[in-house]
Design a protein around this motif. Sequence first.
Motif, PDB file in Angstrom:
ATOM      1  N   HIS A 231     -12.186 108.184  -2.141  1.00 62.24           N
ATOM      2  CA  HIS A 231     -11.693 106.558  -1.444  1.00 62.24           C
ATOM      3  C   HIS A 231     -11.472 106.772   0.286  1.00 62.24           C
ATOM      4  O   HIS A 231     -11.235 107.120   1.355  1.00 62.24           O
ATOM      5  CB  HIS A 231     -10.288 106.679  -1.289  1.00 62.24           C
ATOM      6  N   ASP A 232     -12.530 106.102   0.355  1.00 58.61           N
ATOM      7  CA  ASP A 232     -12.533 105.462   2.240  1.00 58.61           C
ATOM      8  C   ASP A 232     -12.374 104.356   2.163  1.00 58.61           C
ATOM      9  O   ASP A 232     -13.306 103.260   2.077  1.00 58.61           O
ATOM     10  CB  ASP A 232     -14.082 105.537   2.028  1.00 58.61           C
ATOM     11  N   ALA A 233     -11.208 104.129   2.463  1.00 57.06           N
ATOM     12  CA  ALA A 233     -10.926 103.180   2.868  1.00 57.06           C
ATOM     13  C   ALA A 233     -11.468 101.519   3.731  1.00 57.06           C
ATOM     14  O   ALA A 233     -11.570 100.550   3.466  1.00 57.06           O
ATOM     15  CB  ALA A 233      -8.759 103.081   3.418  1.00 57.06           C
ATOM     16  N   GLU A 234     -11.939 102.372   4.810  1.00 52.61           N
ATOM     17  CA  GLU A 234     -12.659 101.452   5.676  1.00 52.61           C
ATOM     18  C   GLU A 234     -14.520 101.333   4.958  1.00 52.61           C
ATOM     19  O   GLU A 234     -14.617 100.235   5.052  1.00 52.61           O
ATOM     20  CB  GLU A 234     -13.768 102.675   7.057  1.00 52.61           C
ATOM     21  N   LEU A 235     -14.546 101.820   4.082  1.00 48.04           N
ATOM     22  CA  LEU A 235     -15.589 101.485   3.493  1.00 48.04           C
ATOM     23  C   LEU A 235     -15.651 100.472   2.820  1.00 48.04           C
ATOM     24  O   LEU A 235     -16.249  99.483   2.833  1.00 48.04           O
ATOM     25  CB  LEU A 235     -16.394 102.967   2.677  1.00 48.04           C
ATOM     26  N   CYS A 236     -14.097 100.959   2.016  1.00 45.96           N
ATOM     27  CA  CYS A 236     -13.737  99.610   1.281  1.00 45.96           C
ATOM     28  C   CYS A 236     -13.850  98.339   1.763  1.00 45.96           C
ATOM     29  O   CYS A 236     -14.407  97.221   0.753  1.00 45.96           O
ATOM     30  CB  CYS A 236     -13.112 100.059  -0.224  1.00 45.96           C
ATOM     31  N   LYS A 237     -13.459  98.420   2.862  1.00 49.47           N
ATOM     32  CA  LYS A 237     -13.189  96.397   4.054  1.00 49.47           C
ATOM     33  C   LYS A 237     -14.234  96.148   4.008  1.00 49.47           C
ATOM     34  O   LYS A 237     -14.717  95.144   3.800  1.00 49.47           O
ATOM     35  CB  LYS A 237     -11.729  97.208   4.765  1.00 49.47           C
ATOM     36  N   GLU A 238     -15.419  97.240   4.574  1.00 45.84           N
ATOM     37  CA  GLU A 238     -16.838  96.678   4.586  1.00 45.84           C
ATOM     38  C   GLU A 238     -17.534  95.831   3.439  1.00 45.84           C
ATOM     39  O   GLU A 238     -17.979  94.661   3.475  1.00 45.84           O
ATOM     40  CB  GLU A 238     -17.321  97.531   5.601  1.00 45.84           C
ATOM     41  N   ARG A 239     -17.132  96.631   1.960  1.00 44.53           N
ATOM     42  CA  ARG A 239     -18.175  96.028   1.386  1.00 44.53           C
ATOM     43  C   ARG A 239     -17.407  94.914   0.578  1.00 44.53           C
ATOM     44  O   ARG A 239     -17.844  93.653   0.453  1.00 44.53           O
ATOM     45  CB  ARG A 239     -17.653  97.020   0.127  1.00 44.53           C
TER      46      ARG A 239
ATOM     47  N   ARG B  75     -15.666  92.748   2.571  1.00 45.01           N
ATOM     48  CA  ARG B  75     -16.054  92.185   3.736  1.00 45.01           C
ATOM     49  C   ARG B  75     -17.686  91.122   3.035  1.00 45.01           C
ATOM     50  O   ARG B  75     -17.904  90.489   3.097  1.00 45.01           O
ATOM     51  CB  ARG B  75     -16.292  92.132   5.389  1.00 45.01           C
TER      52      ARG B  75
END
Length: 53
Positions: A5-13, A15
């Motif tokens: 799980h990549d939290a930063e990638l999920c945040k960007e997606r 957004r």
Amino acid sequence: MPAAHDAELCKERNRIERAINGLKRFRAVATRFDKRAASYFATRCLVAALAWL
């Protein structure tokens, strides 16, 4: 084994998805009434500018 799980990638997606859904509030963008790609692109730019303001 659980998937990574990549939290930063999920945040960007999230957004990006929120931005697209915000543009879909405008019916012309959601249903693509414009026949030509240039007209559709201009409508998207106008709606994006209105959303940004």
